[in-house]
Design a protein around this motif. Structure first.
Motif, PDB file in Angstrom:
ATOM      1  N   GLY A   1       0.821  -1.209   0.000  1.00 52.25           N
ATOM      2  CA  GLY A   1       0.000   0.000   0.000  1.00 52.25           C
ATOM      3  C   GLY A   1       0.854   1.257   0.000  1.00 52.25           C
ATOM      4  O   GLY A   1       0.519   2.253  -0.639  1.00 52.25           O
ATOM      5  N   LYS A   2       1.995   1.206   0.707  1.00 52.70           N
ATOM      6  CA  LYS A   2       2.856   2.384   0.774  1.00 52.70           C
ATOM      7  C   LYS A   2       3.355   2.775  -0.607  1.00 52.70           C
ATOM      8  O   LYS A   2       3.435   3.952  -0.936  1.00 52.70           O
ATOM      9  CB  LYS A   2       4.043   2.115   1.692  1.00 52.70           C
ATOM     10  CG  LYS A   2       3.617   2.132   3.138  1.00 52.70           C
ATOM     11  CD  LYS A   2       4.738   2.477   4.077  1.00 52.70           C
ATOM     12  CE  LYS A   2       4.138   2.643   5.457  1.00 52.70           C
ATOM     13  NZ  LYS A   2       3.753   1.341   6.040  1.00 52.70           N
TER      14      LYS A   2
ATOM     15  N   ASP B   1       0.390   4.218  -2.539  1.00 53.84           N
ATOM     16  CA  ASP B   1       0.127   5.580  -2.072  1.00 53.84           C
ATOM     17  C   ASP B   1       1.206   6.541  -2.547  1.00 53.84           C
ATOM     18  O   ASP B   1       0.952   7.721  -2.781  1.00 53.84           O
ATOM     19  CB  ASP B   1       0.074   5.632  -0.532  1.00 53.84           C
ATOM     20  CG  ASP B   1      -1.115   4.865   0.003  1.00 53.84           C
ATOM     21  OD1 ASP B   1      -2.019   4.547  -0.803  1.00 53.84           O
ATOM     22  OD2 ASP B   1      -1.140   4.576   1.218  1.00 53.84           O
ATOM     23  N   GLY B   2       2.419   6.022  -2.645  1.00 49.56           N
ATOM     24  CA  GLY B   2       3.541   6.877  -3.033  1.00 49.56           C
ATOM     25  C   GLY B   2       3.605   7.107  -4.534  1.00 49.56           C
ATOM     26  O   GLY B   2       4.595   7.631  -5.032  1.00 49.56           O
TER      27      GLY B   2
ATOM     28  N   GLN C   1      -7.518  -2.982  -3.809  1.00 49.19           N
ATOM     29  CA  GLN C   1      -7.673  -1.667  -3.176  1.00 49.19           C
ATOM     30  C   GLN C   1      -7.101  -0.540  -4.023  1.00 49.19           C
ATOM     31  O   GLN C   1      -7.546   0.589  -3.949  1.00 49.19           O
ATOM     32  CB  GLN C   1      -6.965  -1.652  -1.811  1.00 49.19           C
ATOM     33  CG  GLN C   1      -7.757  -2.324  -0.705  1.00 49.19           C
ATOM     34  CD  GLN C   1      -7.025  -2.276   0.624  1.00 49.19           C
ATOM     35  OE1 GLN C   1      -5.891  -1.815   0.691  1.00 49.19           O
ATOM     36  NE2 GLN C   1      -7.682  -2.754   1.676  1.00 49.19           N
ATOM     37  N   ASN C   2      -6.067  -0.847  -4.817  1.00 47.69           N
ATOM     38  CA  ASN C   2      -5.389   0.193  -5.594  1.00 47.69           C
ATOM     39  C   ASN C   2      -5.442  -0.170  -7.065  1.00 47.69           C
ATOM     40  O   ASN C   2      -4.427  -0.534  -7.665  1.00 47.69           O
ATOM     41  CB  ASN C   2      -3.934   0.327  -5.141  1.00 47.69           C
ATOM     42  CG  ASN C   2      -3.821   0.585  -3.654  1.00 47.69           C
ATOM     43  OD1 ASN C   2      -4.079   1.674  -3.176  1.00 47.69           O
ATOM     44  ND2 ASN C   2      -3.450  -0.450  -2.921  1.00 47.69           N
TER      45      ASN C   2
ATOM     46  N   THR D   1      -2.512   9.096  10.272  1.00 44.46           N
ATOM     47  CA  THR D   1      -3.658   9.076   9.374  1.00 44.46           C
ATOM     48  C   THR D   1      -4.696   8.129   9.955  1.00 44.46           C
ATOM     49  O   THR D   1      -4.357   7.294  10.799  1.00 44.46           O
ATOM     50  CB  THR D   1      -3.252   8.534   7.994  1.00 44.46           C
ATOM     51  OG1 THR D   1      -2.777   7.201   8.172  1.00 44.46           O
ATOM     52  CG2 THR D   1      -2.181   9.387   7.343  1.00 44.46           C
TER      53      THR D   1
ATOM     54  N   LYS E   1      -5.870   5.647   8.593  1.00 49.56           N
ATOM     55  CA  LYS E   1      -5.432   4.304   8.249  1.00 49.56           C
ATOM     56  C   LYS E   1      -4.381   3.815   9.243  1.00 49.56           C
ATOM     57  O   LYS E   1      -4.405   2.674   9.698  1.00 49.56           O
ATOM     58  CB  LYS E   1      -4.868   4.311   6.832  1.00 49.56           C
ATOM     59  CG  LYS E   1      -4.527   2.937   6.321  1.00 49.56           C
ATOM     60  CD  LYS E   1      -4.192   2.993   4.834  1.00 49.56           C
ATOM     61  CE  LYS E   1      -3.695   1.645   4.352  1.00 49.56           C
ATOM     62  NZ  LYS E   1      -3.376   1.678   2.917  1.00 49.56           N
TER      63      LYS E   1
ATOM     64  N   GLU F   1     -10.154   4.565   6.476  1.00 51.03           N
ATOM     65  CA  GLU F   1      -9.613   4.773   5.137  1.00 51.03           C
ATOM     66  C   GLU F   1      -8.749   3.628   4.656  1.00 51.03           C
ATOM     67  O   GLU F   1      -7.619   3.819   4.207  1.00 51.03           O
ATOM     68  CB  GLU F   1      -8.848   6.106   5.083  1.00 51.03           C
ATOM     69  CG  GLU F   1      -9.787   7.279   5.309  1.00 51.03           C
ATOM     70  CD  GLU F   1      -9.079   8.611   5.337  1.00 51.03           C
ATOM     71  OE1 GLU F   1      -7.847   8.631   5.190  1.00 51.03           O
ATOM     72  OE2 GLU F   1      -9.775   9.635   5.516  1.00 51.03           O
TER      73      GLU F   1
ATOM     74  N   GLN G   1       7.182   2.309   8.077  1.00 52.13           N
ATOM     75  CA  GLN G   1       7.023   3.710   7.661  1.00 52.13           C
ATOM     76  C   GLN G   1       8.307   4.486   7.922  1.00 52.13           C
ATOM     77  O   GLN G   1       8.786   5.256   7.096  1.00 52.13           O
ATOM     78  CB  GLN G   1       5.873   4.335   8.454  1.00 52.13           C
ATOM     79  CG  GLN G   1       5.600   5.788   8.110  1.00 52.13           C
ATOM     80  CD  GLN G   1       4.622   5.907   6.958  1.00 52.13           C
ATOM     81  OE1 GLN G   1       3.729   5.085   6.808  1.00 52.13           O
ATOM     82  NE2 GLN G   1       4.804   6.907   6.119  1.00 52.13           N
TER      83      GLN G   1
END
Ligand code: ATP
Ligand code: ATP
Ligand code: MG
Ligand code: MG
Lengths: 509, 344, 352, 319
Positions: B76-77, B80-81, B103-104, C52, C54, C190, C311
């Motif tokens: 997901g990162k 999103d990026g 999802q993407n 966030t 999420k 989200e 992250q």
């Protein structure tokens, strides 16, 4: 010229929130047995721990043989010739006698402990002072009296000239006490000096030369024992007059409550320890069991209370057979039990004193309803008992661990007596307590008797058994060998019976 | 089979395309230096990035997963990026890729070593997912040929990491190769139950060598390190034993005692490079399986060939030819192998 | 005394909080020493934890199994037992939940409930074994639970292979009716994988608190933990209580497995190494002072740190191992924080 | 295969895998005998493996074949120092010893990988060029029967481990140091009254546990895995802890238990190739070591008595 081997002048020792020793002075002459007397918590052990280097005093000076010294740790004390036999034994349970004695100053040969050499030295020492021990026995396998000898040998092994005995007799049988006194006398003859802490005024009168009394951390004074008497000592210690003779009416025994028939109970090693014992206790009487430690008392209590399986025979309470029932069933039948070891059995030390008050009843109404506890009711009960039995505690929420031994014992008694059991078993209920606390406990036992309950008292202290009981059963090798009336029996006679009856033996204390 | 070489794009528009193109890699818990497919994937990505002047860390980069639960967030990162394509290294990420792809839907993913599967384990295809698989059985067949040819004892071993369909492809391909050369060869196969237990690898290898196997092919990741250790110990003591490496050229692992006979290489880097290029050229092979095998130069035997005899190499080439022509269909499963063996 | 109690309570909260802050500070220092940008690092870390919706969702999701495994450790601790076997109990619970979730077809509420119960029962039984062995044979629970972790690891893998294998080293997926996942929760966060498991974890925390603090059973369990002899004297059945305690502890652990099986993954992977959640449970319980509420908070912290690690790696290039270091340091500080407590307690005693 | 052949496979494998466990378990004996619980063995072992490998990698070009041996010493030192954290926390700061041990495990795992990434820029090290090799013991390996079983293809570290267990036994049971160490673990106040510095003895106990676990970890890395990754030490420390308890906190017992583990494990591996064990589903063989251990504890080993004062911080004068 030195008059005193030990001088502790104006000692002050504080613990957080409490002054345990407040300006206390203690002077011990060479070759004397010097008693240190005071209530529980008066500060005796603390003062001695200061002398032994375990604690550092805030103020005051210590002189050994006239020279001022700083005793920073036990090693220094040892070097100065001070040895201490602690109130709670300082022995490693799974080491041998020799190992315990040499610990910290081990003789070696090529880096290896020379255990044979050490054992020989221990044997020699023990012979010289009449402290017979088996150098190779493990501590956990020998009796309490024997363990105490090891403690004494530890100090002698290090060449102690000044010996401190902290409540040495509290854990001993009459025979052992007698032997200990002989040992102390021998030590003094050898030129050693002794400081003796004890709550037993009789012992002070018998062996001590002088006595220093402390009360609530303060020194009250020093008296020559030959110029005083037990009543005066007690009054000095407590600060009021004390009654030694328990006031009680003639008992009026009624129905049999506890009926034991041909009971056999084995000990941990599966050897019959109670061996065909018969005994009856009636409502409205206190039956005392006298006997030397190790004649089956522990197993008898554990058998009655359901803590140990009974091999054969029967136990009835109020006519109901309770042999080998679960402990709880027996308790519910009407048994109260003040256990011998209050820390091991009597209390959950990490629970609050309040929670401990319902240890036997937490699952019953009103403390518990369909499995849910009602802490409101529990603490209400606790407050009532604390008040009624004068348990000194900051609050009902205080952990039981934080209470002194005497107050812990009072809490147990409150809990057990309050349930109003038909049969109350009190095992060594006053061990290690001061005279004030003892007085209280004895009066409670008698009160129960007068309320028509049956009381079974087990004690190694003849004086206690003689004073409190209405009848005395003598236990020997797992059997009741005789039942006597305390008013018509002397301690002398009783001692004889306890030692096996017929055999010729000198009387005991 | 897909994955063609036709991606040679014109220099002119390359610049424009590359400017915004971003490609990522999510490794499994192994990380990009696992000497296995994670590393190989990353090497492919690096080659791609360097060749087209992308900036490392910005336009191409990887993210290592610490645990199973990280797969989806990590994929997901990248989405999103704004990454155009994200590789997922290993079949363990299959579920995660499926979820992330759903999802993407605007970005592309490529799953290495597996197809997407539905609940009944039937393949499913999503338009934004390329499934990249390899024909490991073919390469295993070839090293099996080498093993059969060079074994002096007539006995060889196979050590697998965990008993799974993927590793079974290695085992069966290898066995087929061995038996093709010499049907009388004895093959001992054992699974360690773990990809990361070198002491088990060593013990199993020891048992096999003691029983007379002189060549062991391992497909066992870190457990295989133990196989090398055992072989080196034995070689040092004068025994003539060998290991056949897996996934990459494992010549290095056999040094200094030089126990690596050859290795079955699986060029995940080639696949990653190819797929990236196709995606950049707008020819992303989404919604289908991209199979990489001998033909695509993605499967084969290692370049270090000092320990492989001339005859073996010749034989390998012959069999390679046969496989390419379809004369030999290398078995993947136990069942296929049983049939294959019967047909010999 | 009232003051003292209040102080005690204050310290119970203060020490972990201070420790957490000190741990983070130490983490910053390590970043500086390691030539990483601590500002960027912490920015990424915090945004990964709760930056966030999420991230918040993922943090809570990660916390759910941690709460349950923390409860398992804490419950055993409070009753005098050390359950290092949470990991194994979690694995059998995970498998059981997936199995029931896959093999049956039932109405949703019933199916979820049954699947969770299956996990609790499986974990409970797995925990019961060391309890029974301790009660009957006096075998040290630490060693038995360590051994049973390995047994659980290999046996669950084998069972999946044998009976539930869907390929690619994982089991079949559970039916929708057994799933804890929630489009609603996912939507409000989200797109996180937040599922209803957190509710179960919270309920479990209440249950633990209730059992230990409010019931006669809890009184017995703790009593046996503190002093077996006195408990026996008071007529409690010591063996029964030891077994019960390990069983309840195991049931919590099993439900932690259900969080993974019914919530996060909807299936189970053939594992060849431990998930670590069971061991993290030890840290969680310790930071939470074995208290149900404390365990929830510490789970959120550790869950957040764990989910934010990638992250931090992604944004600031700090190796995610730094999180492990921070967690370790927090534990050290908490443990050593008792000295602060002692000092402060002395002060207040003198003051009274 | 004949029984002797099977033994010749299993016993050397058992000795090979047991060596690191023996050392680490001996470390545990030192610490716990002094009264300090050591759940942190896993972390200490991991730290030893980590330092062992990076030391070897660093010095192998200049030192050569001796480098793994030097590395073991360095690892012993490094883990000994690392264990000070546990000592300070649990002895001086009176932290809960279990807690502190858990923290050690977390810290070792995090720190070592963090440093590996920092130093090598990747998540695992290269393989070392010089390992501790399995050897045929000169002379002895030629003996009939036992030569193959006990003296062939076994690294010297296995013999050193057994020797170490005997030495530790001697030290703990025959020397003043040992007597004092044990007394501190059983009854620290008694030891204190005999002039023994309880704190010092406990520090020594914990540091020795670090030293031994460090050796154990380094031996594992340098004789078995050959490099260091996040998964190199995964559970071996706990196995050592189990061995120590299984062996009743006795050095020789711990050694026996570690050998038993090694034996059961190699039996499970070799079993897959032994005719009559072949048909048993492999999972049974794989779990055999663990199940056997539990059965052994339940059946014939009996109750293990931990040192009495274990886990309790010593506070002067507290009863
Ligand atoms: N380690 C300690 N920490 C704090 N307070 C202590 C400590 N030891 C003793 N005290 C306090 O000091 C006082 C004196 O205790 P001490 O043990 O000297 O009494 P004692 O006279 O020996 O009593 P006993 O006859 O019961 O043995 C006690 O009231 C207790 O509150
Ligand atoms: N380590 C300690 N810290 C705080 N208070 C203590 C400590 N040790 C003892 N005390 C306090 O000392 C007082 C007396 O303790 P002590 O153990 O001497 O009582 P005791 O009546 O002699 O009991 P026992 O009969 O068991 O010897 C108690 O009020 C207890 O709270
Ligand atoms: Mg006292
Ligand atoms: Mg005292």
């Amino acid at each position: 010229m030195q008059e005193y081997v030990i001088e502790m002048n104006n000692i002050r020792k504080e613990f957080p929130g409490i002054v345990a020793n407040d300006n206390i002075t203690l002077q011990v002459k060479k070759g004397e047995i010097h008693a240190l007397l005071g209530e529980n918590g008066a500060g005796k052990s603390t003062l001695m721990n200061v002398l032994f280097g375990l604690y550092q005093p805030e103020k005051g000076e210590i002189k050994v043989k006239g020279k001022e010294v700083k005793i920073t740790d036990p090693n220094v004390a040892n070097r100065l010739g001070i040895g201490m036999v602690h109130q709670h034994f300082m022995l490693v349970h799974n080491f041998t006698v020799t190992e315990n004695i040499i610990l910290g100053s081990e003789p070696t040969k090529g880096g290896k402990i020379n255990i044979e050499d050490a054992a020989k030295k221990v044997s020699e020492l023990s012979q010289r002072y009449g402290l017979s021990v088996d150098p190779h026995a493990k501590i956990e396998d020998i009796s309490v009296g024997m363990q105490q000898r090891v403690e004494i040998l530890k100090t002698l092994y290090r060449g102690a000239e000044i010996l401190i005995f902290d409540e040495p007799t509290a854990v001993l049988t009459p025979q052992e006490i007698k032997e200990l006194i002989q040992i102390m006398e021998k030590l003094v003859q050898e030129g050693k000096s002794i400081i003796l802490i004890t709550h037993k005024l009789k012992e002070i009168m018998e062996v001590c030369d002088r006595c220093t009394v402390i009360r609530k951390g303060k020194g009250i004074g020093t008296v020559n024992v030959s110029e005083t008497n037990p009543d005066e000592l007690a009054a000095l210690m407590v600060g009021r007059e004390v009654h030694f003779k328990v006031e009680k009416q003639q008992a009026t025994p009624k129905d049999v409550v506890l009926e034991i028939d041909q009971l056999v109970v084995h000990d941990a090693r599966d050897i019959p320890s109670v061996n065909g014992l018969d005994l009856n206790v009636r409502a409205g009487e206190i039956l005392g069991i006298a006997g030397v430690d190790g004649n089956g008392q522990t197993e008898l209590i554990e058998g009655i209370t359901g803590l140990r399986k009974v091999k054969s025979g029967s136990i009835k309470i109020n006519g109901k057979d309770v042999t080998n029932l679960p402990a709880r069933k027996i308790t519910e039948t009407g048994l109260g039990h003040i256990p011998q070891d209050r820390h091991k059995h009597g209390l959950v030390l990490d629970y609050s004193i309040g929670a401990n008050m319902v240890l036997q009843t937490y699952y019953q109404k009103p403390f518990s309803k369909s499995g849910i506890l009602n802490y409101g009711k529990i603490y209400e009960k606790a407050r009532k008992l604390i008040e009624e039995y004068d348990v000194r505690t900051p609050s009902e929420f205080t952990p039981a661990r934080a209470l002194s031994g005497g107050n812990q014992q009072k809490a147990i008694i409150a809990r057990e007596v309050d349930r109003s059991p038909d049969l109350l078993i009190a095992a060594q209920p006053t061990r290690g307590l001061d005279v004030g606390a003892i007085e209280f406990i004895h009066s409670k036992l008698i009160e129960e008797r007068d309320n028509g309950k049956a009381v079974l008292l087990i004690s190694f202290e003849l004086e206690e058994v003689m004073n409190v009981s209405d009848r005395i059963a003598v236990i020997y090798e797992g059997r009741i060998v005789d039942i006597v009336d305390p008013k018509e029996t002397s301690e002398q006679e009783l001692g004889l019976l306890m030692a096996g009856g017929k055999r010729e033996r000198e009387g005991v204390l | 089979a897909c994955g063609s070489d036709e991606g040679d794009s014109k220099k002119g528009d390359e610049k424009k395309k590359t400017e915004n193109f971003k490609v990522g890699l999510v490794t499994d818990t192994g990380g990009v230096d696992d000497k296995s497919f994670n590393q190989s994937s990353w090497e492919g990505l690096k080659k791609f990035g360097k060749e087209f002047g992308l900036e490392e860390g910005k336009s191409y980069r990887y993210l290592q997963s610490e645990k199973e639960a990280d797969y989806i967030p990590n994929l997901g990162k990248f989405a999103d990026g704004g990454f155009n394509l994200t590789f997922a290294a290993g079949f363990l990420l299959e579920d995660a890729v499926q979820t992330a792809a759903e999802q993407n839907s605007g970005t592309n993913f490529a799953l290495i070593d597996s197809l997407l599967m539905d609940e009944d384990f039937k393949p499913v295809f999503l338009d934004n997912v390329a499934a990249v698989t390899f024909e490991e059985h073919q390469g295993s067949f070839l090293v099996g040929v080498v093993a059969a040819k060079q074994s002096k004892t007539g006995k060889v071993g196979f050590i697998g990491g965990v008993d799974s369909p993927l590793i079974k492809k290695f085992e069966n391909g290898f066995k087929a190769g061995v038996k093709s050369v010499n049907p009388d060869m004895e093959i001992i196969a054992q699974y360690a139950g773990d990809f990361n237990k070198p002491e088990k690898g060593s013990s199993i290898a020891s048992t096999m060598y003691t029983q007379g196997a002189d060549i062991i092919y391992h497909a066992a990741g870190g457990t295989g390190n133990g196989v090398f250790t055992e072989a080196k110990n034995r070689k040092k003591n004068g025994e003539d034993v060998w290991v056949i490496g897996v996934d990459r050229d494992q010549h290095e692992e056999g040094m200094p005692e030089n126990v690596t006979l050859t290795s079955m290489v699986k060029r995940v880097d080639v696949a990653v490079y190819e797929i990236s290029k196709m995606a950049m050229d707008g020819k992303f092979p989404g919604g289908k399986e991209s199979l990489f095998g001998i033909k695509e130069n993605a499967i084969g035997i290692a370049e270090s060939q000092e320990n492989v005899s001339k005859e073996s190499l010749k034989l390998v080439d012959e069999y390679k030819e046969k496989i390419l022509k379809g004369e030999i269909k290398v078995p993947k499963t136990d069942k296929e192998f049983a049939e294959f063996e019967k047909s010999l | 005394m009232q003051n003292l109690l209040k102080n005690e309570r204050l310290f119970n909260i203060l020490v972990p909080v201070i420790s957490a802050i000190l741990g983070m500070l130490a983490g910053a220092i390590i970043m500086v020493l390691g030539n990483y940008d601590p500002v960027a690092g912490f920015e990424a870390l915090f945004s990964g934890m709760f930056g966030t919706p999420k991230a918040i969702g993922e943090t809570i999701r990660a916390a759910s199994p941690l709460i349950l495994s923390g409860l398992a450790v804490g419950f055993a601790f409070k009753t005098g037992l050390f359950n290092i076997g949470v990991e194994g109990q979690l694995l059998v619970g995970w498998l059981a939940s997936v199995w029931v979730g896959y093999a049956f077809e039932l109405p949703a509420v019933l199916h979820v409930t049954l699947s969770i119960l299956a996990a609790a029962v499986a974990g409970g039984l797995w925990g019961m074994i060391p309890g029974y062995l301790k009660a009957k044979f006096k075998v040290h629970e630490v060693i038995v639970t360590i051994m049973l972790n390995y047994v659980a690891l290999y046996v669950t893998a084998d069972l999946i292979k044998r009976y539930l294998y869907a390929g690619n080293e994982k089991s079949y997926r559970i039916h929708e009716s057994a799933s804890l996942s929630s489009p609603f929760l996912s939507q409000i966060t989200e797109g996180s994988r937040l599922h209803w498991g957190i509710m179960i974890a919270l309920i479990a925390a209440v249950i633990m608190w209730f059992i230990l603090e409010k019931t006669a059973t809890g009184y017995e369990l703790k009593s046996v933990g503190y002093n077996q002899h006195a408990s026996m004297y008071a007529g409690m059945n010591v063996s029964k209580n030891v077994i019960l305690s390990m069983t309840i502890s195991g049931a919590f652990a099993g439900m932690a497995g259900a969080m993974e099986g019914l919530g996060t993954f909807q299936n189970m992977t053939v594992l060849s190494s431990f998930t670590g959640t069971g061991f993290d449970g030890i840290a969680v319980a310790l930071l939470g002072a074995n208290n149900a509420f404390g365990i929830i908070l510490s789970s959120l912290l550790f869950g957040g740190l764990n989910t934010a690690a990638p992250q931090m790696n992604f944004d600031a290039n700090v190796p995610s191992e730094l999180i492990k270091i921070i967690i370790a340091l927090i534990i050290f500080f908490v443990a050593s924080g008792y000295i602060i407590r002692v000092i402060a307690a002395r002060f207040s005693k003198e003051g009274k | 295969m004949s029984i002797l052949e099977i033994l010749a496979l299993i016993i050397p494998a058992a000795l090979y895998t047991a060596a690191p466990i023996i050392f680490t378990a001996l470390g545990g004996v030192f610490s716990e005998r002094s009264g300090v619980v050591n759940i942190g063995l896993e972390g200490l072992m991991l730290f030893g493996a980590f330092t062992g490998v990076i030391t070897t990698l660093t010095i192998q070009d200049s030192v050569g074949a001796a480098s793994p041996w030097v590395a073991i010493l360095v690892a012993a030192l490094a883990s000994g120092i690392f264990s000070l954290l546990h000592a300070v926390a649990s002895i001086t700061l009176r932290a809960d010893q279990t807690v502190s041990g858990v923290a050690i495990n977390f810290l070792a795992a995090g720190l070592s990988l963090f440093l590996i990434k920092k130093i090598y820029g990747k998540g695992q090290t290269d393989f070392v060029d010089f390992r501790i090799n399995k050897v045929d013991v000169p002379g002895l390996s030629d003996l009939p029967v036992i030569g193959d079983i006990f003296f062939s293809r076994i690294p010297y570290t296995s013999y050193i481990a057994i020797l170490a267990a005997i030495v530790v036994w001697y030290v703990i049971y025959k020397t003043p140091f040992g007597l004092r160490l044990r007394s501190v673990g059983e009854h620290p106040m008694a030891a204190d009254t005999m002039g023994i510095n309880v704190t010092r003895m406990r520090y020594i106990g914990v540091i020795l546990s670090g030293v031994f676990a460090g050796i154990g970890g380094a031996i594992y890395a340098l004789s078995i895995s050959g490099n260091f990754t996040g998964g190199t030490i995964s559970g071996q420390g706990f196995l050592a802890l189990a061995s120590m308890i299984f062996g009743k906190w006795h050095p020789l017992g711990a050694m026996g238990a570690a050998l038993f583990f090694g034996f059961a494990q190699s039996l499970s591996i070799t079993g897959a190739q032994i005719p009559f064990l072949k048909d048993i589903p492999s999972v049974f063989l794989i779990i055999a070591p663990y199940v056997l251990t539990i059965l052994a504890l339940t059946g014939f080993v009996g109750r293990a008595d931990a040192p009495k004062a274990i886990g309790i911080p010593y506070v002067k004068g507290k009863r």
